[in-house]
Scaffold this motif. Structure first.
Motif, mmCIF file in Angstrom:
data_model
loop_
_atom_site.group_PDB
_atom_site.id
_atom_site.type_symbol
_atom_site.label_atom_id
_atom_site.label_comp_id
_atom_site.label_asym_id
_atom_site.label_seq_id
_atom_site.Cartn_x
_atom_site.Cartn_y
_atom_site.Cartn_z
ATOM 1 N N MET A 195 -107.526 34.689 -31.179
ATOM 2 C CA MET A 195 -108.420 33.647 -30.650
ATOM 3 C C MET A 195 -107.919 33.198 -29.280
ATOM 4 O O MET A 195 -106.732 32.926 -29.108
ATOM 5 C CB MET A 195 -108.457 32.440 -31.595
ATOM 6 C CG MET A 195 -109.077 32.697 -32.952
ATOM 7 S SD MET A 195 -110.866 32.807 -32.932
ATOM 8 C CE MET A 195 -111.323 31.086 -32.986
ATOM 9 N N ARG A 196 -108.843 33.157 -28.326
ATOM 10 C CA ARG A 196 -108.528 32.594 -27.021
ATOM 11 C C ARG A 196 -109.323 31.314 -26.861
ATOM 12 O O ARG A 196 -110.459 31.222 -27.336
ATOM 13 C CB ARG A 196 -108.848 33.577 -25.909
ATOM 14 C CG ARG A 196 -108.486 33.024 -24.519
ATOM 15 C CD ARG A 196 -108.732 34.012 -23.409
ATOM 16 N NE ARG A 196 -107.815 35.132 -23.478
ATOM 17 C CZ ARG A 196 -107.642 36.003 -22.478
ATOM 18 N NH1 ARG A 196 -108.313 35.865 -21.345
ATOM 19 N NH2 ARG A 196 -106.814 37.007 -22.612
ATOM 20 N N GLU A 197 -108.746 30.336 -26.197
ATOM 21 C CA GLU A 197 -109.354 29.019 -26.072
ATOM 22 C C GLU A 197 -109.584 28.662 -24.616
ATOM 23 O O GLU A 197 -108.800 29.043 -23.736
ATOM 24 C CB GLU A 197 -108.446 27.975 -26.716
ATOM 25 C CG GLU A 197 -109.011 26.561 -26.715
ATOM 26 C CD GLU A 197 -108.112 25.585 -27.442
ATOM 27 O OE1 GLU A 197 -107.489 24.748 -26.751
ATOM 28 O OE2 GLU A 197 -108.020 25.667 -28.685
ATOM 29 N N LYS A 198 -110.665 27.917 -24.375
ATOM 30 C CA LYS A 198 -110.964 27.433 -23.027
ATOM 31 C C LYS A 198 -111.578 26.042 -23.142
ATOM 32 O O LYS A 198 -112.391 25.789 -24.040
ATOM 33 C CB LYS A 198 -111.922 28.385 -22.307
ATOM 34 C CG LYS A 198 -111.977 28.145 -20.801
ATOM 35 C CD LYS A 198 -112.668 29.309 -20.112
ATOM 36 C CE LYS A 198 -112.471 29.224 -18.594
ATOM 37 N NZ LYS A 198 -111.062 29.423 -18.195
ATOM 38 N N SER A 199 -111.183 25.158 -22.226
ATOM 39 C CA SER A 199 -111.687 23.786 -22.242
ATOM 40 C C SER A 199 -112.250 23.402 -20.882
ATOM 41 O O SER A 199 -111.891 23.990 -19.850
ATOM 42 C CB SER A 199 -110.569 22.808 -22.618
ATOM 43 O OG SER A 199 -110.090 23.055 -23.919
ATOM 44 N N ARG A 200 -113.103 22.410 -20.904
ATOM 45 C CA ARG A 200 -113.672 21.869 -19.652
ATOM 46 C C ARG A 200 -113.999 20.401 -19.900
ATOM 47 O O ARG A 200 -114.674 20.059 -20.876
ATOM 48 C CB ARG A 200 -114.937 22.636 -19.270
ATOM 49 C CG ARG A 200 -115.580 22.214 -17.944
ATOM 50 C CD ARG A 200 -116.747 23.149 -17.629
ATOM 51 N NE ARG A 200 -117.291 22.967 -16.301
ATOM 52 C CZ ARG A 200 -118.370 22.228 -16.025
ATOM 53 N NH1 ARG A 200 -119.002 21.597 -17.010
ATOM 54 N NH2 ARG A 200 -118.805 22.121 -14.787
ATOM 55 N N VAL A 201 -113.499 19.538 -19.010
ATOM 56 C CA VAL A 201 -113.737 18.095 -19.132
ATOM 57 C C VAL A 201 -114.352 17.586 -17.835
ATOM 58 O O VAL A 201 -113.819 17.825 -16.749
ATOM 59 C CB VAL A 201 -112.426 17.327 -19.423
ATOM 60 C CG1 VAL A 201 -112.706 15.825 -19.526
ATOM 61 C CG2 VAL A 201 -111.777 17.831 -20.707
ATOM 62 N N THR A 202 -115.495 16.918 -17.959
ATOM 63 C CA THR A 202 -116.135 16.266 -16.821
ATOM 64 C C THR A 202 -116.501 14.843 -17.237
ATOM 65 O O THR A 202 -116.251 14.433 -18.379
ATOM 66 C CB THR A 202 -117.413 17.011 -16.374
ATOM 67 O OG1 THR A 202 -118.428 16.822 -17.371
ATOM 68 C CG2 THR A 202 -117.151 18.510 -16.197
ATOM 69 N N LYS A 203 -117.141 14.115 -16.348
ATOM 70 C CA LYS A 203 -117.602 12.772 -16.697
ATOM 71 C C LYS A 203 -118.744 12.821 -17.708
ATOM 72 O O LYS A 203 -119.076 11.804 -18.324
ATOM 73 C CB LYS A 203 -118.051 12.028 -15.438
ATOM 74 C CG LYS A 203 -116.901 11.665 -14.511
ATOM 75 C CD LYS A 203 -117.404 10.893 -13.299
ATOM 76 C CE LYS A 203 -116.244 10.500 -12.377
ATOM 77 N NZ LYS A 203 -116.723 9.746 -11.184
ATOM 78 N N GLU A 204 -119.351 14.012 -17.848
ATOM 79 C CA GLU A 204 -120.513 14.155 -18.735
ATOM 80 C C GLU A 204 -120.179 14.780 -20.077
ATOM 81 O O GLU A 204 -120.830 14.477 -21.082
ATOM 82 C CB GLU A 204 -121.587 14.997 -18.030
ATOM 83 C CG GLU A 204 -122.096 14.354 -16.752
ATOM 84 C CD GLU A 204 -122.913 15.305 -15.887
ATOM 85 O OE1 GLU A 204 -123.651 14.802 -15.020
ATOM 86 O OE2 GLU A 204 -122.810 16.537 -16.064
ATOM 87 N N THR A 205 -119.181 15.675 -20.102
ATOM 88 C CA THR A 205 -118.871 16.396 -21.340
ATOM 89 C C THR A 205 -117.379 16.665 -21.475
ATOM 90 O O THR A 205 -116.645 16.696 -20.483
ATOM 91 C CB THR A 205 -119.606 17.749 -21.397
ATOM 92 O OG1 THR A 205 -119.181 18.561 -20.304
ATOM 93 C CG2 THR A 205 -121.120 17.578 -21.377
ATOM 94 N N ASP A 206 -116.968 16.876 -22.718
ATOM 95 C CA ASP A 206 -115.597 17.283 -23.053
ATOM 96 C C ASP A 206 -115.738 18.418 -24.065
ATOM 97 O O ASP A 206 -116.139 18.193 -25.211
ATOM 98 C CB ASP A 206 -114.833 16.101 -23.643
ATOM 99 C CG ASP A 206 -113.380 16.434 -23.968
ATOM 100 O OD1 ASP A 206 -113.028 17.633 -23.999
ATOM 101 O OD2 ASP A 206 -112.602 15.497 -24.212
ATOM 102 N N ILE A 207 -115.429 19.644 -23.628
ATOM 103 C CA ILE A 207 -115.744 20.833 -24.440
ATOM 104 C C ILE A 207 -114.517 21.715 -24.596
ATOM 105 O O ILE A 207 -113.808 21.994 -23.623
ATOM 106 C CB ILE A 207 -116.880 21.644 -23.780
ATOM 107 C CG1 ILE A 207 -118.166 20.817 -23.779
ATOM 108 C CG2 ILE A 207 -117.103 22.976 -24.499
ATOM 109 C CD1 ILE A 207 -119.229 21.327 -22.852
#
Length: 198
Positions: free
Chosen positions: A1-13
């Motif tokens: 499993m590889r993981e990736k994240s992205r956080v902005t003022k609109e979303t946290d994924i």
């Protein structure tokens, strides 16, 4: 499993993916219908997929759907490219009762989406159907890959949307199918060099 994240003022994924899994899905975006579509995508592509997304759903679903597609696209790009020893091309037609949708994929490392899937309304439940195209647009250009999604027939919007996700899933499964005889599947001899597109 590889993981990736992205956080902005609109979303946290955060998304985790095993490209060659068994279709196990653990999806939580806060959007019921979208969760259902991502579950279908995982099961029929045979990816193991975990998606945890928190978004500004008090505004609408757009940012969450778009940003999940961005993260998933970038993650799949990392897992697939440089393309080697895989089929590269995949296609599928999926029927759901009266609905039929076809998908053609080229893992070309060039982003292009042809989307011809009309709906007979604007929503399924509370889900805006225009977000189906937005999902595939963001996924296509962030991976990147070439995708053609074409409506053949159908009346029920739920069936049409689900056939769209499932057709993409099966076509992707076929495109990433391992075939060592293919080598690098390009007459150019390369599909990925640094950030250059071929």
């Amino acid at each position: 499993m590889r993981e990736k994240s992205r956080v902005t003022k609109e979303t946290d994924i955060t998304i985790s993916c095993n490209l060659y899994g068994s279709g196990v899905a653990n999806i939580d975006t806060g959007i019921g219908f979208f969760d259902h579509m991502l579950d279908a995508l995982a099961r029929h592509s045979l990816m193991d997929l975990t998606v945890n997304a928190k978004g500004d759903l008090h505004i609408d679903d757009h940012h969450t759907v778009e940003d999940v597609a961005i993260v998933l696209g970038k993650l799949l790009g990392e897992l697939i490219y440089p393309a080697k020893g895989i089929e590269r091309y995949g296609n599928a037609t999926v029927v759901m009762d009266e609905a039929s949708v076809s998908c053609d994929i080229d893992l070309s490392n060039r982003g292009y989406l042809y989307f011809d899937v009309p709906f007979n309304g604007t929503k399924v439940g509370d889900f805006d159907l225009e977000l189906v195209e937005e999902f595939f647009k963001s996924l296509t250009y962030n991976m990147p890959l070439n995708v053609h999604l074409v409506y053949n027939r159908g009346k029920n919007n739920h069936h049409i949307a689900e056939a769209t996700f499932k057709a993409f899933a099966v076509a992707l499964r076929r495109a990433v199918a391992k075939n060592e005889r293919v080598g690098i599947p390009s007459t150019k001899g390369v599909l990925w060099v640094s950030n250059c597109f071929y």
